[in-house]
Design a protein around this motif. Structure first.
Motif, PDB file in Angstrom:
ATOM      1  N   GLY A 130      36.522  40.530  50.263  1.00 40.18           N
ATOM      2  CA  GLY A 130      37.109  39.206  50.434  1.00 40.18           C
ATOM      3  C   GLY A 130      36.700  38.212  49.371  1.00 40.18           C
ATOM      4  N   ASP A 131      35.654  38.524  48.601  1.00 39.48           N
ATOM      5  CA  ASP A 131      35.272  37.668  47.468  1.00 39.48           C
ATOM      6  C   ASP A 131      36.282  37.859  46.338  1.00 39.48           C
ATOM      7  N   VAL A 132      36.473  36.822  45.533  1.00 37.02           N
ATOM      8  CA  VAL A 132      37.406  36.880  44.406  1.00 37.02           C
ATOM      9  C   VAL A 132      36.721  36.341  43.155  1.00 37.02           C
ATOM     10  N   LEU A 133      36.849  37.078  42.062  1.00 33.47           N
ATOM     11  CA  LEU A 133      36.356  36.634  40.760  1.00 33.47           C
ATOM     12  C   LEU A 133      37.569  36.317  39.883  1.00 33.47           C
ATOM     13  N   PHE A 134      37.677  35.057  39.461  1.00 30.33           N
ATOM     14  CA  PHE A 134      38.686  34.654  38.487  1.00 30.33           C
ATOM     15  C   PHE A 134      38.056  34.786  37.105  1.00 30.33           C
ATOM     16  N   PHE A 135      38.738  35.467  36.169  1.00 25.87           N
ATOM     17  CA  PHE A 135      38.127  35.561  34.844  1.00 25.87           C
ATOM     18  C   PHE A 135      39.152  35.501  33.726  1.00 25.87           C
ATOM     19  N   HIS A 136      38.685  35.006  32.593  1.00 27.47           N
ATOM     20  CA  HIS A 136      39.487  34.731  31.399  1.00 27.47           C
ATOM     21  C   HIS A 136      39.873  36.026  30.707  1.00 27.47           C
ATOM     22  N   ALA A 137      41.025  36.015  30.034  1.00 26.57           N
ATOM     23  CA  ALA A 137      41.527  37.223  29.380  1.00 26.57           C
ATOM     24  C   ALA A 137      40.655  37.688  28.221  1.00 26.57           C
ATOM     25  N   ASN A 138      39.814  36.816  27.674  1.00 26.10           N
ATOM     26  CA  ASN A 138      38.920  37.215  26.577  1.00 26.10           C
ATOM     27  C   ASN A 138      37.482  37.453  27.038  1.00 26.10           C
ATOM     28  N   LEU A 139      37.222  37.406  28.332  1.00 23.19           N
ATOM     29  CA  LEU A 139      35.873  37.673  28.821  1.00 23.19           C
ATOM     30  C   LEU A 139      35.553  39.153  28.672  1.00 23.19           C
ATOM     31  N   LEU A 140      34.440  39.477  28.039  1.00 23.81           N
ATOM     32  CA  LEU A 140      33.993  40.868  27.952  1.00 23.81           C
ATOM     33  C   LEU A 140      33.496  41.321  29.314  1.00 23.81           C
ATOM     34  N   HIS A 141      34.004  42.459  29.781  1.00 22.71           N
ATOM     35  CA  HIS A 141      33.569  42.989  31.066  1.00 22.71           C
ATOM     36  C   HIS A 141      33.646  44.510  31.047  1.00 22.71           C
ATOM     37  N   ARG A 142      32.903  45.140  31.930  1.00 24.12           N
ATOM     38  CA  ARG A 142      32.858  46.584  32.055  1.00 24.12           C
ATOM     39  C   ARG A 142      32.376  46.931  33.459  1.00 24.12           C
ATOM     40  N   SER A 143      32.327  48.231  33.772  1.00 20.02           N
ATOM     41  CA  SER A 143      31.685  48.694  34.999  1.00 20.02           C
ATOM     42  C   SER A 143      31.164  50.101  34.769  1.00 20.02           C
ATOM     43  N   ASP A 144      30.101  50.465  35.485  1.00 18.61           N
ATOM     44  CA  ASP A 144      29.493  51.785  35.375  1.00 18.61           C
ATOM     45  C   ASP A 144      30.183  52.773  36.306  1.00 18.61           C
ATOM     46  N   GLN A 145      29.873  54.044  36.127  1.00 15.41           N
ATOM     47  CA  GLN A 145      30.356  55.069  37.039  1.00 15.41           C
ATOM     48  C   GLN A 145      29.765  54.848  38.432  1.00 15.41           C
ATOM     49  N   ASN A 146      30.468  55.358  39.427  1.00 15.09           N
ATOM     50  CA  ASN A 146      30.003  55.260  40.806  1.00 15.09           C
ATOM     51  C   ASN A 146      29.350  56.580  41.213  1.00 15.09           C
ATOM     52  N   TYR A 171      51.945  38.766  36.004  1.00 10.34           N
ATOM     53  CA  TYR A 171      52.007  39.646  34.837  1.00 10.34           C
ATOM     54  C   TYR A 171      51.916  41.106  35.266  1.00 10.34           C
ATOM     55  N   HIS A 172      50.983  41.413  36.149  1.00  8.61           N
ATOM     56  CA  HIS A 172      50.940  42.693  36.846  1.00  8.61           C
ATOM     57  C   HIS A 172      49.783  42.676  37.830  1.00  8.61           C
ATOM     58  N   SER A 173      49.763  43.658  38.723  1.00  5.18           N
ATOM     59  CA  SER A 173      48.635  43.882  39.628  1.00  5.18           C
ATOM     60  C   SER A 173      48.228  45.339  39.516  1.00  5.18           C
ATOM     61  N   LYS A 174      47.006  45.608  39.907  1.00  3.70           N
ATOM     62  CA  LYS A 174      46.534  46.995  39.900  1.00  3.70           C
ATOM     63  C   LYS A 174      45.479  47.193  40.975  1.00  3.70           C
ATOM     64  N   MET A 175      45.399  48.407  41.457  1.00  4.04           N
ATOM     65  CA  MET A 175      44.352  48.804  42.386  1.00  4.04           C
ATOM     66  C   MET A 175      43.424  49.751  41.633  1.00  4.04           C
ATOM     67  N   ILE A 176      42.159  49.358  41.508  1.00  7.95           N
ATOM     68  CA  ILE A 176      41.140  50.192  40.872  1.00  7.95           C
ATOM     69  C   ILE A 176      40.470  51.013  41.974  1.00  7.95           C
ATOM     70  N   MET A 177      40.576  52.330  41.875  1.00  7.39           N
ATOM     71  CA  MET A 177      40.105  53.225  42.932  1.00  7.39           C
ATOM     72  C   MET A 177      38.833  53.936  42.477  1.00  7.39           C
ATOM     73  N   LYS A 178      37.731  53.247  42.558  1.00 10.02           N
ATOM     74  CA  LYS A 178      36.461  53.843  42.125  1.00 10.02           C
ATOM     75  C   LYS A 178      35.844  54.549  43.332  1.00 10.02           C
ATOM     76  N   ASP A 179      36.179  55.820  43.466  1.00 13.17           N
ATOM     77  CA  ASP A 179      35.784  56.562  44.662  1.00 13.17           C
ATOM     78  C   ASP A 179      34.301  56.943  44.630  1.00 13.17           C
ATOM     79  N   ALA A 180      33.765  57.207  45.815  1.00 11.71           N
ATOM     80  CA  ALA A 180      32.355  57.577  45.944  1.00 11.71           C
ATOM     81  C   ALA A 180      32.049  58.830  45.132  1.00 11.71           C
ATOM     82  N   ARG A 181      30.968  58.777  44.371  1.00 13.72           N
ATOM     83  CA  ARG A 181      30.388  59.891  43.616  1.00 13.72           C
ATOM     84  C   ARG A 181      31.174  60.293  42.370  1.00 13.72           C
TER      85      ARG A 181
END
Length: 278
Positions: A191-207, A95-105
Motif C-alpha cells: 500500500g506504500d507508494v514511491l513517486f520517483f523522477h525519470a532520471n533517478l538512478l535505481h536498482r534492486s537485488d535478486q530475491n 505512459y504505461h504500467s507494469k507488474m514486476i514479479m520478483k518471486d521468492a528465491r
C-alpha cells in the motif's frame, strides 16, 4: 482519500528525486490488487523475462493502456493522477504500467538504470515523467527492495548499455555518482507508494528470500512532453480519471460470478510486451 502534495513534499521530490507516501492505499485496496494479480492467468501468460547479468531473470508484464479492470482503477484513480499532475506541473497521461514479479528465491535483479535512459529512445524530449511504484507485497532488504541514489536525477541522463538483457547505466559513472550521493534501500509495506523522477538512478537485488516481492508501477508523461515519434509506448492519450472509490467497486466486480466481466487487456491494442521481448 484524494492526495494533495504539500509545497514541502514537492520541494523534497525536486531535491531528492523521489517521495515516499506510506499507506497511500489501504489494506482492502491493496489486497484486491494482490489477489487479482496473483490469480490472473492472463497476466502470467503476458509476462516475460529479462536476464539480469548476474545469473537471474526478472519477470514482468507491461501494458500501455490502463484499461477498465483493477489495474486501470489504480492507474486512473484520482489519488495517483492528481499527485502526478502536481509533480509534472502539467496534464499527465498514462505512459504505461507494469507488474514486476520478483518471486521468492528466484526473482532476478535490476541493474542500476534511469527510466529516461530507456524512454529517451522513444522520442521523449525531456525527462518530465514520473513513476509511481506501488508495493503489492512487503518490499524489504531481504527480498530485493528498490534501491535509489538520492539526488542522482540532478546528474542528467547517463549513457546506458546492455547488462545481461537489461540496459544499465554506465557502471563507471554510477560508481562516481554513488561516492557523492546517498545510496538508500527503500523498504515498503503493502500500500506504500514511491513517486520517483525519470532520471533517478535505481536498482534492486535478486530475491533469495522465501517471500515474493511483487509491485505495480504506473508511469505518467506530461502532455507537453508528447513524444515526437511513435514507439511501443503511446503518444499523448487523454486519461479518463476515476474517483478513488472505484478501486473497491471494480475490485468487487473482479471477484464476481461473471468471470468475463473484467478482461485484463484488449489484445488488439496491447502488443507492447511482446515487442519488447522481441
Amino acid at each position: 482519500m484524494s492526495l494533495a502534495l504539500s509545497d514541502d513534499q514537492l520541494a523534497m521530490y525536486q531535491r531528492d528525486g523521489f517521495l515516499l507516501q506510506s499507506q497511500l492505499f489501504d489494506i482492502e485496496e491493496i489486497e484486491l490488487l494482490r489477489r487479482s494479480a496473483k490469480a490472473d492467468k492472463q497476466l502470467d501468460d503476458h509476462s516475460f523475462g529479462r536476464g539480469d547479468g548476474e545469473g537471474g531473470t526478472v519477470r514482468l508484464a507491461l501494458w500501455n493502456h490502463p484499461g477498465q479492470g483493477i489495474y486501470g482503477a489504480f492507474a486512473r484513480c484520482e489519488r495517483l493522477v492528481s499527485a502526478a499532475e502536481q509533480i509534472l506541473r502539467d496534464e499527465p497521461y498514462h505512459y504505461h504500467s507494469k507488474m514486476i514479479m520478483k518471486d521468492a528465491r528466484v526473482g532476478g535483479a535490476w541493474a542500476w538504470h534511469q527510466d529516461y535512459g530507456y524512454w529517451y529512445g522513444n522520442g521523449v524530449l525531456t525527462p518530465n515523467l514520473v513513476s509511481c511504484f506501488i508495493a503489492v507485497d512487503p518490499s524489504t532488504h531481504e527480498n530485493g527492495c528498490l534501491q535509489v541514489i538520492r539526488g542522482s536525477h540532478l546528474c542528467g541522463r547517463i549513457h546506458h548499455k546492455l547488462t545481461g538483457e537489461q540496459a544499465g547505466a554506465d557502471a563507471e559513472r554510477v560508481a562516481e555518482v554513488a561516492k557523492r550521493f546517498e545510496h538508500r534501500y527503500v523498504e515498503m509495506a503493502p500500500g506504500d507508494v514511491l513517486f520517483f523522477h525519470a532520471n533517478l538512478l535505481h536498482r534492486s537485488d535478486q530475491n533469495h528470500s522465501e517471500h515474493p516481492r511483487w509491485s505495480m508501477i504506473c508511469c505518467y508523461n506530461a502532455k507537453s512532453n508528447d513524444p515526437y515519434k511513435d514507439s511501443h509506448h503511446p503518444r499523448y492519450t487523454p486519461l479518463s480519471r476515476l474517483p478513488d472509490s472505484a478501486i473497491k467497486e471494480v475490485g468487487a466486480q473482479r471477484f464476481s460470478s461473471d468471470e468475463h466481466a473484467m478482461a485484463w487487456l484488449d489484445p488488439n491494442r496491447e502488443a507492447s510486451a511482446s515487442r519488447l521481448e522481441e
